[in-house]
Design a protein around this motif. Sequence first.
Motif, PDB file in Angstrom:
ATOM      1  N   ALA A 151     -16.467 -20.719  15.099  1.00 20.39           N
ATOM      2  CA  ALA A 151     -17.582 -19.781  15.280  1.00 20.39           C
ATOM      3  C   ALA A 151     -18.238 -19.390  13.967  1.00 20.39           C
ATOM      4  O   ALA A 151     -19.187 -18.604  13.961  1.00 20.39           O
ATOM      5  CB  ALA A 151     -17.083 -18.523  15.991  1.00 20.39           C
ATOM      6  N   GLY A 152     -17.735 -19.918  12.851  1.00 22.58           N
ATOM      7  CA  GLY A 152     -18.310 -19.567  11.560  1.00 22.58           C
ATOM      8  C   GLY A 152     -17.912 -18.197  11.063  1.00 22.58           C
ATOM      9  O   GLY A 152     -18.614 -17.596  10.245  1.00 22.58           O
ATOM     10  N   ILE A 153     -16.774 -17.684  11.531  1.00 16.48           N
ATOM     11  CA  ILE A 153     -16.257 -16.377  11.107  1.00 16.48           C
ATOM     12  C   ILE A 153     -15.081 -16.607  10.154  1.00 16.48           C
ATOM     13  O   ILE A 153     -14.205 -17.417  10.435  1.00 16.48           O
ATOM     14  CB  ILE A 153     -15.796 -15.548  12.324  1.00 16.48           C
ATOM     15  CG1 ILE A 153     -16.946 -15.351  13.320  1.00 16.48           C
ATOM     16  CG2 ILE A 153     -15.222 -14.200  11.884  1.00 16.48           C
ATOM     17  CD1 ILE A 153     -16.493 -14.769  14.650  1.00 16.48           C
ATOM     18  N   ALA A 154     -15.053 -15.893   9.057  1.00 17.91           N
ATOM     19  CA  ALA A 154     -13.950 -16.034   8.101  1.00 17.91           C
ATOM     20  C   ALA A 154     -12.739 -15.245   8.602  1.00 17.91           C
ATOM     21  O   ALA A 154     -12.818 -14.024   8.781  1.00 17.91           O
ATOM     22  CB  ALA A 154     -14.374 -15.535   6.731  1.00 17.91           C
ATOM     23  N   TYR A 155     -11.633 -15.933   8.834  1.00 17.47           N
ATOM     24  CA  TYR A 155     -10.394 -15.268   9.274  1.00 17.47           C
ATOM     25  C   TYR A 155      -9.467 -14.964   8.106  1.00 17.47           C
ATOM     26  O   TYR A 155      -8.694 -14.006   8.141  1.00 17.47           O
ATOM     27  CB  TYR A 155      -9.679 -16.136  10.298  1.00 17.47           C
ATOM     28  CG  TYR A 155      -8.557 -15.426  11.019  1.00 17.47           C
ATOM     29  CD1 TYR A 155      -8.823 -14.412  11.940  1.00 17.47           C
ATOM     30  CD2 TYR A 155      -7.230 -15.753  10.776  1.00 17.47           C
ATOM     31  CE1 TYR A 155      -7.798 -13.750  12.595  1.00 17.47           C
ATOM     32  CE2 TYR A 155      -6.191 -15.103  11.434  1.00 17.47           C
ATOM     33  CZ  TYR A 155      -6.488 -14.107  12.342  1.00 17.47           C
ATOM     34  OH  TYR A 155      -5.464 -13.448  12.996  1.00 17.47           O
ATOM     35  N   TYR A 156      -9.500 -15.805   7.103  1.00 18.51           N
ATOM     36  CA  TYR A 156      -8.713 -15.601   5.889  1.00 18.51           C
ATOM     37  C   TYR A 156      -9.650 -15.260   4.733  1.00 18.51           C
ATOM     38  O   TYR A 156     -10.766 -15.772   4.689  1.00 18.51           O
ATOM     39  CB  TYR A 156      -7.896 -16.846   5.542  1.00 18.51           C
ATOM     40  CG  TYR A 156      -6.976 -17.298   6.652  1.00 18.51           C
ATOM     41  CD1 TYR A 156      -5.870 -16.531   7.025  1.00 18.51           C
ATOM     42  CD2 TYR A 156      -7.222 -18.481   7.339  1.00 18.51           C
ATOM     43  CE1 TYR A 156      -5.036 -16.947   8.044  1.00 18.51           C
ATOM     44  CE2 TYR A 156      -6.388 -18.897   8.363  1.00 18.51           C
ATOM     45  CZ  TYR A 156      -5.300 -18.132   8.720  1.00 18.51           C
ATOM     46  OH  TYR A 156      -4.472 -18.535   9.733  1.00 18.51           O
ATOM     47  N   PRO A 157      -9.204 -14.387   3.826  1.00 25.41           N
ATOM     48  CA  PRO A 157      -7.895 -13.741   3.777  1.00 25.41           C
ATOM     49  C   PRO A 157      -7.760 -12.600   4.781  1.00 25.41           C
ATOM     50  O   PRO A 157      -8.749 -11.992   5.193  1.00 25.41           O
ATOM     51  CB  PRO A 157      -7.816 -13.220   2.344  1.00 25.41           C
ATOM     52  CG  PRO A 157      -9.244 -12.951   1.979  1.00 25.41           C
ATOM     53  CD  PRO A 157     -10.047 -14.023   2.667  1.00 25.41           C
ATOM     54  N   LYS A 158      -6.522 -12.339   5.150  1.00 19.36           N
ATOM     55  CA  LYS A 158      -6.179 -11.218   6.023  1.00 19.36           C
ATOM     56  C   LYS A 158      -5.063 -10.424   5.356  1.00 19.36           C
ATOM     57  O   LYS A 158      -4.423 -10.905   4.404  1.00 19.36           O
ATOM     58  CB  LYS A 158      -5.733 -11.729   7.393  1.00 19.36           C
ATOM     59  CG  LYS A 158      -4.439 -12.541   7.338  1.00 19.36           C
ATOM     60  CD  LYS A 158      -3.998 -12.990   8.721  1.00 19.36           C
ATOM     61  CE  LYS A 158      -2.639 -13.715   8.649  1.00 19.36           C
ATOM     62  NZ  LYS A 158      -2.155 -14.130   9.976  1.00 19.36           N
ATOM     63  N   LEU A 159      -4.824  -9.216   5.836  1.00 19.79           N
ATOM     64  CA  LEU A 159      -3.752  -8.379   5.305  1.00 19.79           C
ATOM     65  C   LEU A 159      -2.636  -8.319   6.337  1.00 19.79           C
ATOM     66  O   LEU A 159      -2.892  -8.051   7.522  1.00 19.79           O
ATOM     67  CB  LEU A 159      -4.263  -6.974   4.995  1.00 19.79           C
ATOM     68  CG  LEU A 159      -3.285  -6.047   4.259  1.00 19.79           C
ATOM     69  CD1 LEU A 159      -2.955  -6.591   2.870  1.00 19.79           C
ATOM     70  CD2 LEU A 159      -3.859  -4.635   4.146  1.00 19.79           C
TER      71      LEU A 159
ATOM     72  N   ASP B 127      -5.645   5.238   8.208  1.00 18.03           N
ATOM     73  CA  ASP B 127      -7.076   5.577   8.168  1.00 18.03           C
ATOM     74  C   ASP B 127      -7.762   4.892   6.993  1.00 18.03           C
ATOM     75  O   ASP B 127      -8.833   4.289   7.129  1.00 18.03           O
ATOM     76  CB  ASP B 127      -7.260   7.098   8.053  1.00 18.03           C
ATOM     77  CG  ASP B 127      -6.867   7.845   9.313  1.00 18.03           C
ATOM     78  OD1 ASP B 127      -6.815   7.213  10.385  1.00 18.03           O
ATOM     79  OD2 ASP B 127      -6.598   9.058   9.210  1.00 18.03           O
ATOM     80  N   GLU B 128      -7.142   4.990   5.834  1.00 19.60           N
ATOM     81  CA  GLU B 128      -7.733   4.404   4.633  1.00 19.60           C
ATOM     82  C   GLU B 128      -7.736   2.880   4.698  1.00 19.60           C
ATOM     83  O   GLU B 128      -8.704   2.229   4.284  1.00 19.60           O
ATOM     84  CB  GLU B 128      -6.966   4.877   3.396  1.00 19.60           C
ATOM     85  CG  GLU B 128      -7.072   6.374   3.126  1.00 19.60           C
ATOM     86  CD  GLU B 128      -8.502   6.795   2.834  1.00 19.60           C
ATOM     87  OE1 GLU B 128      -9.267   5.991   2.261  1.00 19.60           O
ATOM     88  OE2 GLU B 128      -8.864   7.936   3.188  1.00 19.60           O
ATOM     89  N   LEU B 129      -6.668   2.295   5.205  1.00 18.98           N
ATOM     90  CA  LEU B 129      -6.595   0.838   5.301  1.00 18.98           C
ATOM     91  C   LEU B 129      -7.686   0.287   6.211  1.00 18.98           C
ATOM     92  O   LEU B 129      -8.332  -0.719   5.891  1.00 18.98           O
ATOM     93  CB  LEU B 129      -5.217   0.415   5.807  1.00 18.98           C
ATOM     94  CG  LEU B 129      -4.046   0.594   4.839  1.00 18.98           C
ATOM     95  CD1 LEU B 129      -2.736   0.223   5.518  1.00 18.98           C
ATOM     96  CD2 LEU B 129      -4.244  -0.254   3.593  1.00 18.98           C
TER      97      LEU B 129
ATOM     98  N   ARG C   9       0.836  -1.197   0.000  1.00 14.53           N
ATOM     99  CA  ARG C   9       0.000   0.000   0.000  1.00 14.53           C
ATOM    100  C   ARG C   9       0.871   1.247   0.000  1.00 14.53           C
ATOM    101  O   ARG C   9       1.789   1.375   0.810  1.00 14.53           O
ATOM    102  CB  ARG C   9      -0.921   0.011   1.220  1.00 14.53           C
ATOM    103  CG  ARG C   9      -1.893  -1.173   1.333  1.00 14.53           C
ATOM    104  CD  ARG C   9      -2.751  -1.341   0.088  1.00 14.53           C
ATOM    105  NE  ARG C   9      -4.003  -2.008   0.353  1.00 14.53           N
ATOM    106  CZ  ARG C   9      -4.232  -3.316   0.221  1.00 14.53           C
ATOM    107  NH1 ARG C   9      -3.257  -4.111  -0.209  1.00 14.53           N
ATOM    108  NH2 ARG C   9      -5.414  -3.843   0.490  1.00 14.53           N
ATOM    109  N   LEU C  10       0.541   2.169  -0.892  1.00 20.82           N
ATOM    110  CA  LEU C  10       1.258   3.431  -1.030  1.00 20.82           C
ATOM    111  C   LEU C  10       0.275   4.585  -0.940  1.00 20.82           C
ATOM    112  O   LEU C  10      -0.767   4.572  -1.604  1.00 20.82           O
ATOM    113  CB  LEU C  10       1.960   3.507  -2.394  1.00 20.82           C
ATOM    114  CG  LEU C  10       3.461   3.273  -2.465  1.00 20.82           C
ATOM    115  CD1 LEU C  10       3.780   1.848  -2.073  1.00 20.82           C
ATOM    116  CD2 LEU C  10       3.963   3.578  -3.868  1.00 20.82           C
ATOM    117  N   LEU C  11       0.624   5.572  -0.149  1.00 16.26           N
ATOM    118  CA  LEU C  11      -0.092   6.842  -0.161  1.00 16.26           C
ATOM    119  C   LEU C  11       0.750   7.829  -0.957  1.00 16.26           C
ATOM    120  O   LEU C  11       1.919   8.055  -0.645  1.00 16.26           O
ATOM    121  CB  LEU C  11      -0.306   7.363   1.256  1.00 16.26           C
ATOM    122  CG  LEU C  11      -1.057   8.694   1.355  1.00 16.26           C
ATOM    123  CD1 LEU C  11      -2.532   8.507   1.013  1.00 16.26           C
ATOM    124  CD2 LEU C  11      -0.918   9.304   2.741  1.00 16.26           C
TER     125      LEU C  11
END
Length: 374
Positions: A91-99, A125-127, A53-55
């Motif tokens: 718990a049925g929560i998606a962990y992947y994909p992650k950054l 902030d944007e991320l 990521r680039l600002l």
Amino acid sequence: MPIRTLASLNDLQPAAWDALLCGPQPFLRHAFLSALEDSGSIGGRSGWQAAHRLLCDALGKPLAALPAYVKAHSYGEYVFDMGWADACQRAGIAYYPKLLGAVPFSPVSGQRLLGDASAAAQLLDELERDLPRQGLSSLHINFTQADTDALLAGREGWLSRIGCQYHWFNRDYRDFQDFLDALTSRKRKQIRKEREQVAGQGIAFDWCAGHELSEVEWDFVYACYANTYYVRGRAPYLTRSFFSLVAERMPAAIRVVIARQGTRPVAMAFSLVDGDTFYGRYWGCLGDFDRLHFETCFYQGLDYSIAQGLRRFDAGAQGEHKLVRGFEPVLTQSWHYLCHPGLRAAVMEFLQEERGHIKAYLAQAQAALPYRCA
């Protein structure tokens, strides 16, 4: 200001990326990160997809950056969150994909939010706003240093996690014997005995910078590195071409020590150096030699660091055997932004308990150091 996502670091000129670094940062240089990409060590089916990521300002000049990867698993990070992923699955929560903001396969603390601090805050902030839209469960920034810690400590939603590594510090030792003299008698005798056992097997050592090794010698380096994974039934993270590419792009930062029995190479250790630090990274051996691991990975590096006036030897993650050889416990830090409020609350509770255990271990490790009392 616009944010760019780079699927390849080759989409940005090396000088533009490296201009965002503060001081020597060998693992963050364009040369190192692009070698990982161009060699196929990341990308493809590796579970690591470059997404830096680039600002940028209105003219496209980078003001801040985060070396980042979309991850489909948690291997090669050395900040272990597999338990969080398992809990999410139940718990049925998606962990992947992650950054992930990190250097792949390198548990070395350093700059992570590159460039101007105020621009880096805008980038964050944007991320944070963008994660759900991109289908990402979380953002993790591993092995940070003080500037990033200061920026993240005051931000809502970020959780801090500490860990422990082992580093050796050069207290103006004149030579290896001077270092030994700082240890207790029992530990001095142990280290001398280990070094004598290696020498007694007819093993000697050659040091080389990156430009001094031939491709045949790099074949040997890779065979040793890969063997450390094969003996555990795993595939190596790095490809053979990574070593040739990084040697071509940043040879001055590379140090390789090769152990030879007579004329036959039998083991190696691959390291990087910056202004005052020696980073021990990869090692491997193609035979069974008593105590060779300690000599190749630790004592040779200590000898080199003392001779070159380097101040610190970063031996990386894990390995309590480093303590009795003079490596001291140091705290590391990572940061985690989890979008799911229930997961965030559970992880916060876990980290509070874990922090107490880590600090207690740190105190025990410091008490076990082999140095003589002043």
